[in-house]
Design an enzyme around this catalytic site. Structure first.
Site, PDB file in Angstrom:
ATOM      1  N   ASP A  97       0.856  -1.174   0.000  1.00  0.00           N
ATOM      2  CA  ASP A  97       0.000   0.000   0.000  1.00  0.00           C
ATOM      3  C   ASP A  97       0.901   1.236   0.000  1.00  0.00           C
ATOM      4  O   ASP A  97       1.805   1.351   0.837  1.00  0.00           O
ATOM      5  CB  ASP A  97      -0.898  -0.009   1.249  1.00  0.00           C
ATOM      6  N   ASP A 198      -2.958   4.736  -2.430  1.00  0.00           N
ATOM      7  CA  ASP A 198      -4.003   5.329  -1.589  1.00  0.00           C
ATOM      8  C   ASP A 198      -4.378   6.744  -2.054  1.00  0.00           C
ATOM      9  O   ASP A 198      -3.485   7.570  -2.289  1.00  0.00           O
ATOM     10  CB  ASP A 198      -3.445   5.381  -0.154  1.00  0.00           C
ATOM     11  N   GLU A 241      -6.250   4.194  -6.026  1.00  0.00           N
ATOM     12  CA  GLU A 241      -7.531   4.410  -5.355  1.00  0.00           C
ATOM     13  C   GLU A 241      -7.989   5.805  -5.740  1.00  0.00           C
ATOM     14  O   GLU A 241      -7.418   6.802  -5.312  1.00  0.00           O
ATOM     15  CB  GLU A 241      -7.403   4.302  -3.838  1.00  0.00           C
ATOM     16  N   HIS A 314     -11.405  -2.762   2.885  1.00  0.00           N
ATOM     17  CA  HIS A 314     -11.377  -2.431   4.312  1.00  0.00           C
ATOM     18  C   HIS A 314     -12.131  -1.141   4.633  1.00  0.00           C
ATOM     19  O   HIS A 314     -12.192  -0.754   5.794  1.00  0.00           O
ATOM     20  CB  HIS A 314      -9.918  -2.306   4.755  1.00  0.00           C
ATOM     21  N   ASP A 315     -12.648  -0.465   3.622  1.00  0.00           N
ATOM     22  CA  ASP A 315     -13.402   0.774   3.853  1.00  0.00           C
ATOM     23  C   ASP A 315     -14.905   0.569   3.688  1.00  0.00           C
ATOM     24  O   ASP A 315     -15.665   1.538   3.771  1.00  0.00           O
ATOM     25  CB  ASP A 315     -12.966   1.863   2.861  1.00  0.00           C
TER      26      ASP A 315
HETATM   27  C1  GLC Z   1      -7.996   5.458   1.763  1.00  0.00           C
HETATM   28  C2  GLC Z   1      -7.911   4.224   2.609  1.00  0.00           C
HETATM   29  C3  GLC Z   1      -8.583   4.490   3.915  1.00  0.00           C
HETATM   30  C4  GLC Z   1      -7.847   5.617   4.587  1.00  0.00           C
HETATM   31  C5  GLC Z   1      -7.748   6.848   3.692  1.00  0.00           C
HETATM   32  C6  GLC Z   1      -6.705   7.795   4.200  1.00  0.00           C
HETATM   33  O1  GLC Z   1      -9.307   5.782   1.444  1.00  0.00           O
HETATM   34  O2  GLC Z   1      -8.441   3.131   1.922  1.00  0.00           O
HETATM   35  O3  GLC Z   1      -8.625   3.359   4.726  1.00  0.00           O
HETATM   36  O4  GLC Z   1      -8.509   5.961   5.776  1.00  0.00           O
HETATM   37  O5  GLC Z   1      -7.360   6.512   2.393  1.00  0.00           O
HETATM   38  O6  GLC Z   1      -5.416   7.268   4.039  1.00  0.00           O
END
Ligand code: GLC
Ligand code: CA
Length: 534
Positions: A97, A198, A241, A314-315
Site C-alpha cells: 500500500d 491510496d 484508489e 477495508h473501507d
Molecule cells: C484510503 C484508505 C482508507 C484511509 C484513507 C486515508 O481511502 O483506503 O482506509 O482511511 O485513504 O489514508
C-alpha cells in the site's frame, strides 16, 4: 507498461485482522506467512497488503511514521522478506500500500516541519497563514471538521484532508517527489511487485476550488514522474484508489501511452444504497443501476485500459449485507454477486473474508467500534441533535468501516482461531461462516470462489473477451464475454423471487458455473449461471 495485470487475481489482506500468532490480539506477518498455502488455494496470484509500516495507528496504519520500516506489532523487516519470498515461491505477487498523499504527524519530516517556519522540512507539507484570523479556506476533512489545523508554535495552519494526525504532503516541492520516488525504489529493489496507491488523485491540490477535491492540475505530471523514476524501470503494477472519476478520466490515468498508473479502482456502484453516497444514510438498492454502472465502466475502458472488479475492501461494509440477502439466501446471493461481478472483463479484487461470503458483524454499542471515521461521524451526527442514540447506532452499523475489519473467522474455536488473546476489534463467528467449515463443504461460498477463479484462468473469453450487456430488466441481467469464437453468457437473478429466463438466454450451451444444482427450472432466487456456447 507491464501486461501481467491482465492475468492478476488479487486478494486484499488487512494485516491487523488476518491472523495473530503471538497472542497480542493483533494480526501479524507471521500469521500471513502461516496462511500462504490457504491464500494460494483460493486461486489468486497477487496479494495487496494494507499498510504494515510503523504508525501511531490513528487510521490503522494509513498514517505512516516511517515509509521504510515494518511496524513492530506486525513483525520485522526480516519477516517481511520471508513473507515476500514465500509468496514468490508460490507464484504470488505482492502489492504494497502506497500512502503518499499524507504521512503521520509523527513522521520525522513532519516533526521537523512543524518546528519552525524556516526548518528545511517546512515545505514538505502545506502550511498557510490564517485568513482573517481563521482557516485559510473552507475545505473540510474526510473524517470530519476543517481540513486545516492551527499550529500554535509557528502561527500557521497545515492541511489535512483526512485526520489531523495525517498532514498532507506538499507535492509541489520537488524534494518531496524525489523522496517518494526513492522510497518506491527501495521497496521495488527488495522485490515488491507493485502498489495500491491510496487516494492518489488527491496529491495535486487545486486551491482555486471551494471544496477539497481530487484531480488537481499537476496530477498527471506527478504520476508520470514517478513512473519514469521508479515504476517503469521495475515494471511495477499500480492500481490507484481514485474516487469520483469518470471513465474518460480513468483512461487519462491508465491509457497505455500515458505512462502513469496501470489501473484505477472504480467505486461508483458502491455508492448505491446510500443517499447521495453518504454511507451513514441508507436507501433501497437500485439493482438495475448496479449492473448498468458496471457495464458503463466495461464499455468505457475497453479500448485502452483494464477495469478493476471490486465490491469489498477495508473501507466498506460487507457486500452480502449491502447488496445480497443475508437472511434468506446468504449462499445464493453471495455467489450470485461473485458470478455477476467476476464474470466481467477486468482484474478481480477480493477482500479477506469475502471468499466466505461474510456478512457484517453486529455491533451492540459504540464502545465496540474502533474506526476513527465511525467515531468522528457519530460525534458529529449526535451534535446535530437530530437522532436518538439508537438511530445513530443503526447508522453506524449500516456504514461503518469496522464492518469489514473484524478478524478473520478461521474456525469455530474461541475468537474464531484468530487469536489466543483479546482481539483488537470484536470477532463474530457465525455457524457455517468459518474457513474450517467451508473447506469441508463442497457447496460453500469458498469453494464457489475457487471454481470461479479456476474457470477465469482456463477460458480466454473470460480472461480478456469482449463484454456486451444484452439484458438488464426486472432484476435479471444477461451479458456475454466473447473471444476466439467462444461466448460465455453470464445470467443472474438479482432478486429473492423466481424469474423467467429472458429471450436472449442461450439454449444448448454447456453450464460452467451454477449456484444451484438444477439443470432447469431457471431462474431460482439469486441464481447465477455461466454458460459457454460456440
Ligand atoms: C484510503 C484508505 C482508507 C484511509 C484513507 C486515508 O481511502 O483506503 O482506509 O482511511 O485513504 O489514508
Ligand atoms: Ca500479533
Amino acid at each position: 507498461m507491464e501486461q501481467w495485470h491482465k492475468e492478476a487475481v488479487v486478494y486484499q489482506i488487512y494485516p491487523k485482522s488476518y491472523l495473530d500468532t503471538n497472542g497480542d490480539g493483533i494480526g501479524d506477518l507471521r500469521g500471513i506467512i502461516n496462511k500462504l498455502d490457504y491464500i494460494k488455494s483460493l486461486g489468486v496470484n497477487t496479494v495487496w497488503l494494507s499498510p504494515c509500516y510503523p504508525s501511531p495507528g490513528d487510521d490503522n496504519g494509513y498514517d505512516i511514521s516511517d515509509y521504510r520500516g515494518i511496524a513492530a506489532e506486525y513483525g520485522t523487516l526480516e519477516e517481511f522478506k520471508e513473507l515476500l519470498d514465500g509468496m514468490h515461491s508460490r507464484g504470488i505477487r505482492l502489492l504494497m500500500d502506497l500512502v503518499v498523499n499524507h504521512t503521520s504527524d509523527e513522521h520525522q519530516w513532519f516533526v521537523e516541519s512543524r518546528k519552525s517556519r524556516d526548518n528545511p522540512y517546512r515545505d514538505y507539507y502545506i502550511w498557510r497563514d490564517p485568513v482573517d484570523g481563521k482557516e485559510p479556506n473552507g475545505w473540510t476533512a474526510a473524517f470530519g471538521g476543517s481540513a486545516w489545523e492551527y499550529d500554535e508554535a509557528t502561527g500557521q495552519y497545515y492541511l489535512h484532508l483526512f485526520s489531523k494526525k495525517q498532514p498532507d504532503l506538499n507535492w509541489e516541492n520537488p524534494k518531496v517527489r524525489q523522496e517518494i520516488a526513492d522510497m518506491i525504489n527501495y521497496w521495488l529493489d527488495m522485490g515488491v511487485d507493485g502498489f495500491r496507491c491510496d487516494v492518489i488523485n488527491n496529491i495535486s491540490k487545486d486551491f482555486t476550488r471551494p471544496y477539497a477535491g481530487g484531480n488537481g492540475p499537476r496530477l498527471h505530471e506527478f504520476l508520470h514522474e514517478l513512473h519514469v523514476k521508479a515504476l517503469e524501470p521495475h515494471k511495477a503494477l499500480t492500481v490507484g484508489e481514485t474516487w469520483g472519476l469518470t471513465p474518460a478520466q480513468a483512461l487519462d490515468l491508465t491509457g497505455e501511452a500515458r505512462g502513469e498508473l496501470t489501473m484505477t479502482f472504480q467505486f461508483e456502484h458502491l455508492l448505491l444504497g446510500r443517499v447521495g453516497g453518504d454511507k451513514f444514510d441508507p436507501e433501497p438498492l437500485d439493482k438495475k443501476a448496479f449492473v448498468d454502472i458496471l457495464a458503463k465502466w466495461e464499455e468505457g475502458l475497453k479500448e485502452d485500459s483494464y477495469p478493476v472488479l471490486v465490491m469489498e475492501n477495508h473501507d466498506q461494509p460487507r457486500a452480502l449485507s449491502r447488496f445480497g440477502d443475508r437472511e434468506n439466501y446468504p449462499y445464493e446471493s453471495a455467489t450470485m454477486l461473485a458470478a455477476l461481478l467476476y464474470g466481467m472483463r477486468g482484474v478481480p479484487f477480493i477482500y479477506q473474508g469475502q471468499e466466505l461470503g461474510l456478512h457484517d458483524p453486529t455491533f451492540q454499542s459504540l464502545e465496540e467500534y474502533r474506526d476513527i471515521e465511525t467515531l468522528n461521524a457519530y460525534a458529529e451526527l449526535k451534535a446535530t441533535g437530530k437522532w436518538t442514540d439508537e438511530e445513530l447506532l443503526a447508522k453506524m452499523q449500516y456504514g461503518s468501516r469496522d464492518c469489514g475489519r473484524v478478524p478473520m473467522p478461521w474456525n469455530t474455536e474461541k475468537e474464531g482461531g484468530f487469536t489466543t488473546g483479546t482481539p483488537w476489534l470484536k470477532t463474530q463467528i457465525d455457524p457455517g461462516f468459518t474457513v474450517a467449515e467451508q473447506e469441508e463443504d463442497p457447496k460453500s461460498v469458498l469453494n464457489f470462489y475457487r471454481k470461479l477463479f479456476e474457470l477465469r484462468k482456463s477460458i480466454p473469453a473470460l480472461a480478456d473477451g469482449e463484454f456486451k450487456l444484452l439484458w438488464n430488466e426486472d432484476d435479471v441481467s444477461v451479458y456475454t464475454r466473447t473471444a476466439e469464437g467462444v461466448t460465455v453468457y453470464v445470467v443472474c437473478n438479482f432478486s429473492a423471487e423466481k424469474k423467467d429466463i429472458p429471450s436472449c438466454f442461450p439454449h444448448g450451451g454447456a453450464i460452467l458455473l451454477n449456484n444451484y444444482d438444477n439443470e432447469k427450472e431457471w431462474l431460482q432466487p439469486y441464481q447465477a449461471l455461466w454458460i459457454k456456447t460456440r
